[in-house]
Structures are given as C-alpha cells and as structure tokens.
Scaffold this motif. Structure first.
Motif, short mmCIF file in Angstrom:
data_model
loop_
_atom_site.label_atom_id
_atom_site.label_comp_id
_atom_site.label_asym_id
_atom_site.label_seq_id
_atom_site.Cartn_x
_atom_site.Cartn_y
_atom_site.Cartn_z
N ASP A 1 0.85 -1.19 0.00
CA ASP A 1 -0.17 -0.07 0.27
C ASP A 1 0.82 1.28 0.14
O ASP A 1 0.61 2.18 -0.54
CB ASP A 1 -1.02 -0.10 1.17
N SER A 2 2.00 1.23 1.05
CA SER A 2 2.80 2.53 0.74
C SER A 2 3.58 2.46 -0.63
O SER A 2 3.70 3.64 -1.07
CB SER A 2 3.94 2.30 1.87
N ALA A 3 4.13 1.63 -0.94
CA ALA A 3 4.57 1.44 -2.37
C ALA A 3 3.69 1.94 -3.52
O ALA A 3 4.16 2.99 -4.32
CB ALA A 3 5.23 0.19 -2.82
N ARG A 4 2.49 1.55 -3.39
CA ARG A 4 1.47 2.23 -4.43
C ARG A 4 1.22 3.61 -4.22
O ARG A 4 1.29 4.33 -5.07
CB ARG A 4 0.14 1.43 -4.35
N ALA A 5 0.95 4.12 -2.93
CA ALA A 5 0.90 5.44 -2.82
C ALA A 5 1.89 6.43 -3.01
O ALA A 5 1.93 7.39 -3.64
CB ALA A 5 0.67 5.85 -1.02
N LEU B 1 3.67 10.01 -9.92
CA LEU B 1 2.89 10.33 -11.34
C LEU B 1 2.20 11.72 -11.39
O LEU B 1 1.99 12.23 -12.33
CB LEU B 1 1.82 9.26 -11.37
N THR B 2 2.35 12.48 -10.17
CA THR B 2 1.75 13.84 -10.21
C THR B 2 2.94 14.77 -10.54
O THR B 2 2.73 16.01 -10.52
CB THR B 2 1.34 14.43 -8.82
N CYS B 3 4.19 14.38 -10.51
CA CYS B 3 5.16 15.28 -10.80
C CYS B 3 5.17 15.55 -12.25
O CYS B 3 5.08 14.86 -13.39
CB CYS B 3 6.69 14.43 -10.72
#
Length: 135
Positions: free
Chosen positions: A98-102, A108-110
């Motif tokens: 879950d941490s990796a996915r977050a 991706l917002t960069c």
C-alpha cells in the motif's frame, strides 16, 4: 480416482512437473506407495498434493512453512501457528505494498518528464543534511 494414481496421473491432474512431486517426496511432504519401483498415490496422498498446491498458490506458504504445518500432530494445533504467522506476514506485506502504491501514484503527479529527482514531492521527502544546506 481408482485405488492408486500413478505419479504421471497426479502430475497431469495438478499441472505439476513430475520432478516437483519427487522433490516434495524428498522433503517429506508426500509419501507415495511404491509398486515395482513406480510411485503411486492413494486418495489421501492425492488430497495432500492438492492441499500443498493450494497452500503454495493461494496461501502463499513456503515449502518450509508447509512442512512445519504438515508435521504438526493431531494433538497439537501447530499448523495454526504456521497459518497465523503467514497471515501476519501477508498483512505486513500488504502495508508495504500500500505504501509503495501510494508513493508511485504520487510520483505520477510530478509534472517533469525528466530528472525526477527535481520533483518537489521527492525533494520534500528527502531533505538535505544540515551541513550540506546551500548558503
């Protein structure tokens, strides 16, 4: 299933290489019967193979964990300890995933297409050592 199934029948039924059944036998996970040097599996051993395969694929248990669970006697709930420990490991892995996915979703917002180390989100997480702070 007839009285006994050949190793080939068992391997084909479960989609396993014969070598896997040989290995499981060497590990003490299954105990086929022998007739004229050939391995045959009783209904109990057939179900044992099914259980091992299910534990490997669905339960994500290692062969060591499976061996420990199968070695538990009828008088002790040792297999429950193995399963409980595996559940705890899966839950810890889920937290890590879950941490990796977050993190990856945030990456991706960069807006930059190059030099991701220049993204504000990344730089804000890392920070520089105090002595390396530019003046």
């Amino acid at each position: 299933m007839n009285d006994l199934a050949s190793i080939r029948q068992v391997a084909d039924h479960f989609g396993l290489p014969v070598s896997t059944l040989h290995y499981w036998e060497r590990r003490g996970l299954v105990t086929p019967h022998r007739r004229a040097g050939q391995r045959y599996y009783s209904a109990d051993q057939f179900y044992r193979v099914a259980l091992i395969q299910l534990w490997r694929t669905t339960g994500q248990l290692s062969l060591n964990e499976i061996a420990a669970a199968l070695a538990a006697s009828a008088d002790s709930p040792g297999w429950r300890d193995t399963v409980t420990a595996r559940i705890a490991a899966i839950e810890a892995e889920m937290v890590r995933l879950d941490s990796a996915r977050a993190y990856l979703r945030g990456l991706l917002t960069c807006p930059r297409e190059d030099a991701l180390e220049h993204c504000d989100g990344f730089r804000g997480r890392v920070g520089l050592p105090v002595e390396a702070t530019p003046k």
